[in-house]
Design a protein around this motif. Structure first.
Motif, PDB file in Angstrom:
ATOM      1  N   THR A 274       1.145  -1.351   0.281  1.00 37.59           N
ATOM      2  CA  THR A 274       0.066  -0.074  -0.138  1.00 37.59           C
ATOM      3  C   THR A 274       1.110   1.228   0.126  1.00 37.59           C
ATOM      4  O   THR A 274       0.579   2.379  -0.531  1.00 37.59           O
ATOM      5  CB  THR A 274      -0.827  -0.163   1.011  1.00 37.59           C
ATOM      6  N   SER A 290      -0.054  -2.387  -6.091  1.00 38.04           N
ATOM      7  CA  SER A 290      -1.409  -2.469  -5.265  1.00 38.04           C
ATOM      8  C   SER A 290      -1.746  -4.716  -5.441  1.00 38.04           C
ATOM      9  O   SER A 290      -2.530  -4.698  -4.457  1.00 38.04           O
ATOM     10  CB  SER A 290      -2.547  -1.972  -6.739  1.00 38.04           C
ATOM     11  N   THR A 291      -1.593  -4.816  -6.298  1.00 41.92           N
ATOM     12  CA  THR A 291      -1.653  -6.547  -6.473  1.00 41.92           C
ATOM     13  C   THR A 291      -0.545  -7.232  -5.247  1.00 41.92           C
ATOM     14  O   THR A 291      -0.925  -8.024  -4.314  1.00 41.92           O
ATOM     15  CB  THR A 291      -0.834  -6.767  -7.455  1.00 41.92           C
ATOM     16  N   GLN A 294      -3.363  -6.367  -2.435  1.00 33.95           N
ATOM     17  CA  GLN A 294      -4.344  -7.267  -2.450  1.00 33.95           C
ATOM     18  C   GLN A 294      -4.222  -8.532  -2.147  1.00 33.95           C
ATOM     19  O   GLN A 294      -4.690  -9.820  -1.679  1.00 33.95           O
ATOM     20  CB  GLN A 294      -4.746  -7.237  -4.151  1.00 33.95           C
ATOM     21  N   HIS A 313     -12.403 -13.037  -3.358  1.00 38.59           N
ATOM     22  CA  HIS A 313     -10.992 -12.120  -3.484  1.00 38.59           C
ATOM     23  C   HIS A 313     -10.206 -12.620  -4.441  1.00 38.59           C
ATOM     24  O   HIS A 313     -10.257 -11.166  -5.103  1.00 38.59           O
ATOM     25  CB  HIS A 313      -9.995 -12.363  -1.684  1.00 38.59           C
ATOM     26  N   HIS A 317     -10.389 -10.071  -7.967  1.00 42.12           N
ATOM     27  CA  HIS A 317      -9.147  -9.202  -7.923  1.00 42.12           C
ATOM     28  C   HIS A 317      -8.811  -9.358  -9.565  1.00 42.12           C
ATOM     29  O   HIS A 317      -8.070  -8.749  -9.980  1.00 42.12           O
ATOM     30  CB  HIS A 317      -7.996  -9.579  -6.912  1.00 42.12           C
ATOM     31  N   LYS A 321      -8.001  -6.500 -11.934  1.00 42.56           N
ATOM     32  CA  LYS A 321      -6.892  -6.294 -12.234  1.00 42.56           C
ATOM     33  C   LYS A 321      -6.723  -6.728 -13.882  1.00 42.56           C
ATOM     34  O   LYS A 321      -5.805  -5.593 -13.831  1.00 42.56           O
ATOM     35  CB  LYS A 321      -5.614  -7.372 -11.107  1.00 42.56           C
ATOM     36  N   SER A 384     -13.063   0.086   2.974  1.00 44.42           N
ATOM     37  CA  SER A 384     -12.812   0.476   1.685  1.00 44.42           C
ATOM     38  C   SER A 384     -14.681   1.644   1.664  1.00 44.42           C
ATOM     39  O   SER A 384     -14.377   2.618   0.569  1.00 44.42           O
ATOM     40  CB  SER A 384     -13.802  -0.424   1.203  1.00 44.42           C
TER      41      SER A 384
END
Length: 498
Positions: A274, A290-291, A294, A313, A317, A321, A384
């Motif tokens: 992050t 970001s990956t 996540q 998830h 994702h 993505k 979020s």
């Protein structure tokens, strides 16, 4: 058994078609025919998901909802990316090889989770990783691509060796090569605690490397040199493999101390990923960071025993993505378009967003008694919502439309979540983790979030400067992994003149 044969036959047809592509005598338009052939395994996987007995095993292979669902997801994602490559990579000197290697990589990844034999699982674990390395090496004339491929080959070899050692140890301890027998309650009951922990540590090592988790994140950050479709395959598909691997071996992790090790490594990865995404200015590297974050959240869910949530998830994702990477060209600023931001940002608006996030999180926590790790899920959901609300508040126009879209997306997300829970609950085990482990995860994430808020409001402090520069440093690739100008293009032009 018929549907297994149909799936393997259609995958074989796609692989043979990909080999025909390498023959220069085949016209170039055959690439479009090949992309059409890639639809056949998708149809077979869909039929298997609908009609097959999902509690049967056929020798070396297993038939459950998770296996067929992941085969359908991976094959569909691969076909979508191949369709994108038709125009995006047209004119590239390795145009045909991209499609051949993409078909090989996607096919191997789709069949990996149908294995019921430890030896086959280890073999298929390495095949998609090998395909990804070869896809990266296609630009071997470019030094950064060669460097990234070498780094990936090194860390992927370590991941494969870790899984090989874990499989060999599990066979030695249980006497079974069949995964269903080696992970049966009777076999696990006869394992010593140190044997379970040792195998689990090796499995964690095998899982976190492809997921780009700390301290093995460097290869992922340097992979931004790959073409955009290959990045989409990597970040939407292969980095998710670690969560699926831990899901397959979830019976070993129940109540073991290795869950805390996974929790700590994944939490550190969330915070670092992050932070890197906030300080990076390159869009692809922002997506890469970001990956990393996540995948850390997905592995936290695995550490807490919420394997169904982890699978959901990774699927969502992957779709999200892949879309971001394939649409990355649209982030180029339009000089004729002006975005008006609010000069007087209302504190009431921000407070309302925070209150709404808190209310939604509490409501989810109270109304989901069957959800594992529901406290963490409620925290992520509420945080979020509050964050997105705050982003919408920045813009002067379109707030109402933004809120309507946000509400619609929230309802759609809830419907998808419930549907996937009903679909996967029979093939993905559900474990109740200790409240101490879950509270530890919540504490780490809340502490990291509050620290981030403090640093963002004290940007002139020495601590902020040190943290900022450290994140920039670990988020930047090594000097040999970047090039100010792609010098191989000059070599191409020189050859053309000759």
């Amino acid at each position: 058994m018929v549907w297994f044969i149909l799936l393997f036959a259609t995958v074989g047809m796609a692989l043979i078609s990909s080999l025909l592509l390498l023959d220069r005598r085949m016209p170039l338009y055959y690439v479009q025919v090949h992309v059409g052939v890639m639809v056949l395994p998708i149809a077979a996987a869909l039929a298997g998901l609908i009609f097959v007995d999902h509690h049967a095993a056929a020798g070396l292979w297993r038939s459950d909802i998770l296996a067929w669902f992941m085969a359908l997801f991976i094959l569909t994602l691969g076909w979508m990316i191949a369709r994108f490559c038709l125009r995006y990579l047209h004119g590239d000197r390795a145009y045909r090889k991209y499609f051949s290697l993409l078909t090989f990589t996607v096919s191997a990844a789709a069949l990996t989770w149908m294995n019921n034999d430890i030896r086959l699982l280890v073999l298929f674990w390495g095949l998609p990783l090998l395909g990804l390395v070869q896809l990266t090496r296609l630009k071997r004339e470019w030094r950064p691509a060669r460097t990234a491929a070498v780094r990936m080959a090194m860390v992927f070899s370590l991941s494969w060796l870790a899984l090989f050692a874990a499989g060999l140890w599990l066979w030695s301890a249980t006497g079974h090569w069949q995964l269903s027998l080696a992970l049966s309650s009777e076999s696990i009951r006869h394992l010593e605690w140190w044997e379970k922990t040792g195998v689990n540590v090796l499995l964690i090592l095998a899982a976190i490397i492809p997921a780009g988790q700390w301290p093995f994140q460097r290869w992922l950050l340097e992979s931004a040199v790959t073409p955009t479709p290959i990045s989409a395959v990597m970040h939407a598909g292969l980095v998710n493999a670690g969560g699926l691997l831990l899901t397959r071996f979830s019976l070993l992790f129940s109540g073991d101390v290795s869950q805390m090790l996974l929790l700590v490594l994944a939490s550190i990865s969330v915070l670092i990923g992050t932070g890197i995404s906030f300080v990076q200015v390159d869009y692809k590297r922002q997506l890469v960071a970001s990956t990393m974050a996540q995948m850390g959240l997905m592995l936290i869910q695995c550490a807490l025993g919420a394997y169904v949530a982890a699978v959901i998830h990774l699927v969502l994702h992957g779709l999200f993505k892949a879309t971001l990477f394939l649409q990355s060209g649209s982030v180029v600023p339009n000089p004729n378009k002006t975005i008006h931001r609010s000069r007087n940002l209302s504190k009431t608006w921000l407070f309302t967003g925070a209150a709404a996030g808190l209310a939604v999180g509490v409501m989810f926590w109270l109304t989901s008694p069957e959800e594992n790790a529901k406290l963490l899920s409620a925290l992520i959901l509420g945080w979020s919502l509050a964050f997105v609300w705050g982003r919408i508040a920045v813009f002067e126009n379109g707030r109402t439309i933004g809120l309507i879209v946000l509400a619609g997306l929230a309802l759609a997300s809830g419907a998808v979540h419930v549907s996937f829970m009903k679909l996967l609950h029979t093939s993905v085990p559900l474990f109740r983790t200790s409240i101490i482990t879950e509270m530890a995860a919540v504490f780490i994430l809340i502490t990291g979030g509050l620290a981030g808020i403090w640093f963002s409001t004290h940007r002139s402090s020495d601590s902020f400067v040190r943290l900022y520069m450290w994140l920039v440093h670990i988020g930047e690739p090594r000097s040999e992994s970047v090039e100010s100008h792609p010098h191989y293009l000059a070599a191409y032009l020189k050859k053309e003149r000759i």
